[in-house]
Design an enzyme around this catalytic site. Structure first.
Site, PDB file in Angstrom:
ATOM      1  N   HIS A 185       1.119  -0.950   0.133  1.00 28.92           N
ATOM      2  CA  HIS A 185       0.014   0.130  -0.449  1.00 28.92           C
ATOM      3  C   HIS A 185       1.101   1.150   0.070  1.00 28.92           C
ATOM      4  O   HIS A 185       0.202   2.592   0.413  1.00 28.92           O
ATOM      5  CB  HIS A 185      -1.015   0.234   1.922  1.00 28.92           C
ATOM      6  CG  HIS A 185      -0.435  -0.037   2.470  1.00 28.92           C
ATOM      7  ND1 HIS A 185      -0.608  -0.341   4.178  1.00 28.92           N
ATOM      8  CD2 HIS A 185       0.719   0.627   3.002  1.00 28.92           C
ATOM      9  CE1 HIS A 185      -0.256  -0.774   4.678  1.00 28.92           C
ATOM     10  NE2 HIS A 185       0.732  -0.073   4.596  1.00 28.92           N
TER      11      HIS A 185
ATOM     12  N   HIS B  88      -1.462   4.427  10.048  1.00 27.25           N
ATOM     13  CA  HIS B  88      -0.049   5.101  10.193  1.00 27.25           C
ATOM     14  C   HIS B  88      -0.878   6.270  11.117  1.00 27.25           C
ATOM     15  O   HIS B  88      -0.296   7.440  10.411  1.00 27.25           O
ATOM     16  CB  HIS B  88       0.313   5.123   8.706  1.00 27.25           C
ATOM     17  CG  HIS B  88       0.071   4.500   7.879  1.00 27.25           C
ATOM     18  ND1 HIS B  88      -0.437   3.944   7.018  1.00 27.25           N
ATOM     19  CD2 HIS B  88       1.384   2.816   7.113  1.00 27.25           C
ATOM     20  CE1 HIS B  88      -0.417   2.450   6.045  1.00 27.25           C
ATOM     21  NE2 HIS B  88       1.402   2.311   6.598  1.00 27.25           N
TER      22      HIS B  88
ATOM     23  N   HIS C 255      10.322  -3.868   4.282  1.00 29.07           N
ATOM     24  CA  HIS C 255      10.879  -2.242   3.432  1.00 29.07           C
ATOM     25  C   HIS C 255      10.635  -2.339   5.288  1.00 29.07           C
ATOM     26  O   HIS C 255      10.396  -2.752   6.033  1.00 29.07           O
ATOM     27  CB  HIS C 255       9.769  -1.652   3.168  1.00 29.07           C
ATOM     28  CG  HIS C 255       8.694  -1.260   3.612  1.00 29.07           C
ATOM     29  ND1 HIS C 255       7.383  -2.590   4.263  1.00 29.07           N
ATOM     30  CD2 HIS C 255       7.726  -0.613   4.627  1.00 29.07           C
ATOM     31  CE1 HIS C 255       6.826  -1.869   4.627  1.00 29.07           C
ATOM     32  NE2 HIS C 255       6.841  -0.657   4.549  1.00 29.07           N
TER      33      HIS C 255
ATOM     34  N   GLU D  32       4.103  -5.350   8.894  1.00 30.93           N
ATOM     35  CA  GLU D  32       2.538  -5.256   7.901  1.00 30.93           C
ATOM     36  C   GLU D  32       2.483  -6.639   7.134  1.00 30.93           C
ATOM     37  O   GLU D  32       1.429  -6.643   7.210  1.00 30.93           O
ATOM     38  CB  GLU D  32       3.121  -4.401   6.569  1.00 30.93           C
ATOM     39  CG  GLU D  32       2.550  -2.309   7.668  1.00 30.93           C
ATOM     40  CD  GLU D  32       2.693  -1.366   5.999  1.00 30.93           C
ATOM     41  OE1 GLU D  32       2.803  -0.812   6.904  1.00 30.93           O
ATOM     42  OE2 GLU D  32       2.856  -1.821   5.129  1.00 30.93           O
TER      43      GLU D  32
HETATM   44  C1  DHB Z   1       5.704   4.055   2.757  1.00 31.51           C
HETATM   45  C2  DHB Z   1       5.133   4.145   3.930  1.00 31.51           C
HETATM   46  C3  DHB Z   1       4.138   3.101   3.890  1.00 31.51           C
HETATM   47  O1  DHB Z   1       3.055   3.533   4.923  1.00 31.51           O
HETATM   48  C4  DHB Z   1       4.363   1.857   3.630  1.00 31.51           C
HETATM   49  O2  DHB Z   1       3.787   0.599   3.843  1.00 31.51           O
HETATM   50  C5  DHB Z   1       5.795   1.584   2.267  1.00 31.51           C
HETATM   51  C6  DHB Z   1       6.041   2.668   2.633  1.00 31.51           C
HETATM   52  C7  DHB Z   1       6.875   5.338   2.799  1.00 31.51           C
HETATM   53  O3  DHB Z   1       6.427   6.134   3.109  1.00 31.51           O
HETATM   54  O4  DHB Z   1       7.324   5.313   1.375  1.00 31.51           O
HETATM   55 FE    FE Z   2       2.261   1.309   5.467  1.00 34.85          FE
END
Ligand code: DHB
Ligand code: FE
Length: 285
Positions: free
Chosen positions: A12, A59, A193, A240
């Site tokens: 997402h 978030h 990530h 996540e």
């Molecule tokens: C970013 C933020 C998110 O919530 C995520 O799931 C993936 C990437 C970002 O800020 O790059």
């Molecule tokens: Fe996220």
């Protein structure tokens, strides 16, 4: 009775929402990513649900450190888009399904899962980016959505096993609703990530591939993986991915049915700081 017909899984990343909203999807950086969702958009048109039960994480948009529900079900009639970072996205208001949501809350709580009932909530990129990836830029989203927010931002987070079991309870709840509704359950977030600290930018393709394999073939095995493995292998925000197990737990094969058909599988790096993963699994009668 209501039936769960399919599950959809997708990352997402907020920058994906910005790329759509700012008309950048054909740019060389973004084009390969959006190509991976062309099949999905057509599939959703051909398999239009009556309701989407959408598992996502907030978030710090609707919730903050003031109040951190582990699992929160949206029972409102509608939800306004909102966001940190780029600000509220120019996307349609999300229409809810209060009647089905209230039934699911009743059933799942009576199956011994504590849910927070949320009658007013804004929804951020965790929910709107998956809708945009699957629907493009419509005037209105194709059907009502029940937002289901999971805390994966502030420790302690729920385990994969609890998420899978919760999915099984959500399945029982939906399939005991006394209206003929075609319901899809979507799991969002991930893939690997990490957004901060010395490991910022971490991507682990091997972990992501193995996760998607197990999501298809052996979600019980994936559910046994402790949260620390996600953080170690897939980065602090890779946690996540446990949300995918909620959607996967609601599929028929975990309730004695046949294995689902893999309609689509896609993986792409990079999108902003993350890997993007996407699966569509269809239940077989
Ligand atoms: C970013 C933020 C998110 O919530 C995520 O799931 C993936 C990437 C970002 O800020 O790059
Ligand atoms: Fe996220």
């Amino acid at each position: 009775m209501a039936k769960i017909t399919a599950s959809v899984f997708t990352s997402h990343v907020p920058a994906i929402g910005a790329a759509i909203d700012l008309g950048k999807t054909a740019e060389p950086y973004w084009q390969p990513l959006f190509k991976g969702y062309e099949y999905s958009k057509q599939w959703l048109k051909d398999n239009k649900p009556d309701v989407i039960f959408l598992v996502f994480n907030d978030h710090a948009t609707a919730f903050s450190l003031d109040m951190i529900p582990t699992f929160a079900i949206g029972t409102a009639a509608s939800y306004q888009p909102a966001d940190e970072g780029w600000g509220p996205r120019p996307v349609p208001v999300v229409q809810g399904h209060p009647e089905l949501a209230a039934h699911i809350a009743q059933s799942v709580i009576q199956q011994d899962f504590d849910l927070t009932i949320v009658n007013k909530m804004d929804v951020d990129h965790g929910l709107t980016v998956p809708l945009s990836l699957m629907c493009g830029q419509p005037e209105a989203w194709p059907c009502p959505v029940i937002p289901f927010a999971v805390n994966v931002v502030q420790y302690p987070v729920p385990s994969g096993q609890r998420c899978l079991n919760l999915g099984k309870a959500i399945r029982k709840a939906i399939e005991s609703f006394d209206q003929d509704l075609n319901v899809q359950i979507w799991g969002t977030g991930g893939m690997s990530h990490q957004l901060q600290g010395p490991r910022a930018g971490l991507i682990n393709k091997d972990f992501d591939g193995a996760f998607m394999d197990l999501m298809i073939k052996d979600p019980e095995a994936q559910a046994a993986v402790p949260h620390i493995n996600y953080v170690r292998e897939a980065g602090s925000e890779g946690i996540e991915l446990v949300m995918w197990l909620i959607a996967r737990g609601a599929m028929s094969d975990l309730d004695g049915g046949k294995p689902p058909t893999v309609k689509h599988r896609f993986y792409h790096v990079p999108a902003s700081n993350t890997a993007v993963g996407h699966l569509i699994l269809q239940n077989n009668p």
